[in-house]
Design an enzyme around this catalytic site. Structure first.
Site, PDB file in Angstrom:
ATOM      1  N   GLY A   1      49.785  44.262  32.452  1.00 13.29           N
ATOM      2  CA  GLY A   1      49.976  43.844  33.847  1.00 13.29           C
ATOM      3  C   GLY A   1      49.836  42.331  33.938  1.00 13.29           C
ATOM      4  O   GLY A   1      50.234  41.605  33.023  1.00 13.29           O
ATOM      5  N   ARG A   2      49.239  41.863  35.033  1.00 17.57           N
ATOM      6  CA  ARG A   2      49.148  40.415  35.259  1.00 17.57           C
ATOM      7  C   ARG A   2      48.372  39.702  34.143  1.00 17.57           C
ATOM      8  O   ARG A   2      48.844  38.723  33.569  1.00 17.57           O
ATOM      9  CB  ARG A   2      48.488  40.158  36.621  1.00 17.57           C
ATOM     10  N   ILE A   3      47.164  40.215  33.838  1.00 20.60           N
ATOM     11  CA  ILE A   3      46.330  39.510  32.849  1.00 20.60           C
ATOM     12  C   ILE A   3      46.890  39.735  31.436  1.00 20.60           C
ATOM     13  O   ILE A   3      46.929  38.812  30.618  1.00 20.60           O
ATOM     14  CB  ILE A   3      44.851  39.938  32.984  1.00 20.60           C
TER      15      ILE A   3
ATOM     16  N   SER B   1      38.070  43.808  30.708  1.00 22.25           N
ATOM     17  CA  SER B   1      38.572  44.582  31.854  1.00 22.25           C
ATOM     18  C   SER B   1      37.384  45.193  32.603  1.00 22.25           C
ATOM     19  O   SER B   1      36.846  44.572  33.526  1.00 22.25           O
ATOM     20  CB  SER B   1      39.577  45.633  31.393  1.00 22.25           C
ATOM     21  N   ARG B   2      36.938  46.362  32.172  1.00 12.74           N
ATOM     22  CA  ARG B   2      35.721  46.968  32.715  1.00 12.74           C
ATOM     23  C   ARG B   2      34.986  47.647  31.563  1.00 12.74           C
ATOM     24  O   ARG B   2      35.630  48.260  30.689  1.00 12.74           O
ATOM     25  CB  ARG B   2      36.043  48.012  33.796  1.00 12.74           C
TER      26      ARG B   2
ATOM     27  N   GLU C   1      25.778  47.146  33.844  1.00  9.29           N
ATOM     28  CA  GLU C   1      25.632  45.706  34.075  1.00  9.29           C
ATOM     29  C   GLU C   1      24.531  45.437  35.090  1.00  9.29           C
ATOM     30  O   GLU C   1      24.519  46.080  36.128  1.00  9.29           O
ATOM     31  CB  GLU C   1      26.963  45.118  34.551  1.00  9.29           C
TER      32      GLU C   1
ATOM     33  N   HIS D   1      29.934  39.110  32.363  1.00  8.46           N
ATOM     34  CA  HIS D   1      30.992  39.386  33.345  1.00  8.46           C
ATOM     35  C   HIS D   1      31.365  38.116  34.138  1.00  8.46           C
ATOM     36  O   HIS D   1      31.238  38.075  35.360  1.00  8.46           O
ATOM     37  CB  HIS D   1      30.552  40.517  34.293  1.00  8.46           C
TER      38      HIS D   1
END
Ligand SMILES: NC(=O)c1ccc[n+]([C@@H]2O[C@H](COP(=O)([O-])OP(=O)(O)OC[C@H]3O[C@@H](n4cnc5c(N)ncnc54)[C@H](O)[C@@H]3O)[C@@H](O)[C@H]2O)c1
Length: 337
Positions: A161-163, A241-242, A271, A290
């Site tokens: 996608g975008r990233i 990402s996550r 986190e 993060h």
């Protein structure tokens, strides 16, 4: 604001960068959680009871419990592109609009993924510690702190996608062969010379794997033990990402037992990650708290988007970054104001 004699009420769950917060305070009757750490869930529930809007961060869990307590809530404006902390089907069902802040953080986030990739391959953090700990006793040695080249190797982009696309642009500059895996066609990245492959092929053939998928049911532990075992022993993996997209226990085994050469992580399953997380003890991993979108310029733009989404909405217009457009069928803007 549309037909509003009084300003709409908003609860802002953190002290946002000034550029957006200034606008929120101008247009809304705003209350801001003043502490650095997030408000406890109970506080969000309590505050949500009387507000028309919430401005949230990814560390706030916004679910049915919050929505049930908030009869007047009409919009949740989140400062992040990811919105896995918000129960979107529950919001949509109740006619609550949800917005995010895409695009402005794409290059900043890709820059940081690239920094992790370079840092782990060229052992930048290890080398820094080596000097500071007084281990640099010999001026130069051909075997001192040898890492791996990045230029001219193969990069595998999971989620184009975008990233992911922004990573491919960087990889072009490093003369890399680019592979990608996505669940939808991505012709733009193919125009950069990237080749679409299945995930297993990507993992087997890449020297650097970089993960850019959203966290969803389908991507939870997408990178698991079986998949890490497919990677080359000399390969590196980066995830900003996550955290839950990667099985951390499997990653630990992979790094400790040498199935792969190293990793760069900006995100964790929990986190902040506990200091006794065994990953934190390894040398072949570069870790960060993060901060991939944490540049002053980008954070200011993100806060501006949070306020822009809110102001547009309360002026009766579709907010520019609506993530649940189906909500407009359930509660059209014309019925909201
Ligand atoms: N660490 C940070 O600070 C930080 C900053 C920004 C974004 N992020 C994370 O990065 C993610 C990606 O951001 P983006 O703006 O590039 O999102 P995007 O929506 O533009 O791209 C995500 C891509 O992943 C693909 N995808 C979805 N499910 C997939 C699957 N099962 N397998 C393979 N591909 C799949 C999508 O089709 C899409 O092309 C965000 O969702 C967010 O969680 C993290």
């Amino acid at each position: 604001m549309v037909n509003c004699m009084v300003k709409p009420k908003i609860y802002v769950t953190r002290d946002l960068p000034e550029r957006g917060l200034k606008v929120i305070k101008q247009y809304f009757d705003a209350e801001v959680w003043p502490e650095y750490a997030p408000p406890p869930k109970q506080v969000i529930i309590e505050k949500a009871k009387n507000v028309d809007a919430l401005a949230t961060l990814l560390s706030d869990k916004i679910d049915a419990e919050v929505f049930n307590a908030a009869p007047k809530l009409r919009i949740v404006s989140q400062l992040a592109v990811g919105f896995d902390n918000i129960d979107i089907p529950e919001a949509t069902k109740r006619g609550i609009y949800v917005t995010n802040t895409p695009e402005v953080l794409t290059d900043t986030t890709a820059d940081f993924a690239w920094a992790l990739l370079m840092a782990v391959a060229r052992r930048v953090v290890e080398a820094d510690k080596y000097v500071r700990n007084g281990q640099w006793k010999v001026g130069w040695h051909p075997n001192m702190m040898t890492g791996r080249d990045v230029f001219g190797t193969t990069i595998g982009i999971v989620g184009a996608g975008r990233i992911g696309y922004a990573m491919a642009k960087r990889a072009v500059g490093f003369d890399m062969k680019i592979l990608f895996y996505d669940v939808i066609p991505r012709p733009e990245i193919e125009k950069l010379g990237a080749k679409k492959v299945d995930l297993d092929t990507l993992l087997k053939e890449s020297d650097f794997v970089t993960v850019h998928v959203p966290l969803m049911k389908e991507t939870h532990h997408l990178i698991n033990e079986q998949r890490l075992r497919l990677m080359k022993k000399t390969a590196y993996i980066v995830n900003n990402s996550r955290g839950p997209v990667m099985d951390e226990k499997a990653l630990y085994k992979a790094l400790k037992e040498g199935w792969i050469a190293g990793a760069g992580l900006d995100v964790f399953e929990q986190e902040p990650t506990p200091i006794d997380n065994p990953l934190v003890k390894l040398d072949n991993i570069v870790i960060a708290p993060h901060i991939s979108s944490a540049s002053l310029e980008t954070r200011a733009k993100m806060s501006e988007m949070v306020s822009g989404n809110l102001v547009n909405f309360f002026q009766g217009k579709q907010p520019p970054n609506l993530v649940n457009p189906d909500v407009m069928k359930i509660r059209p803007l014309s019925k909201l104001f």
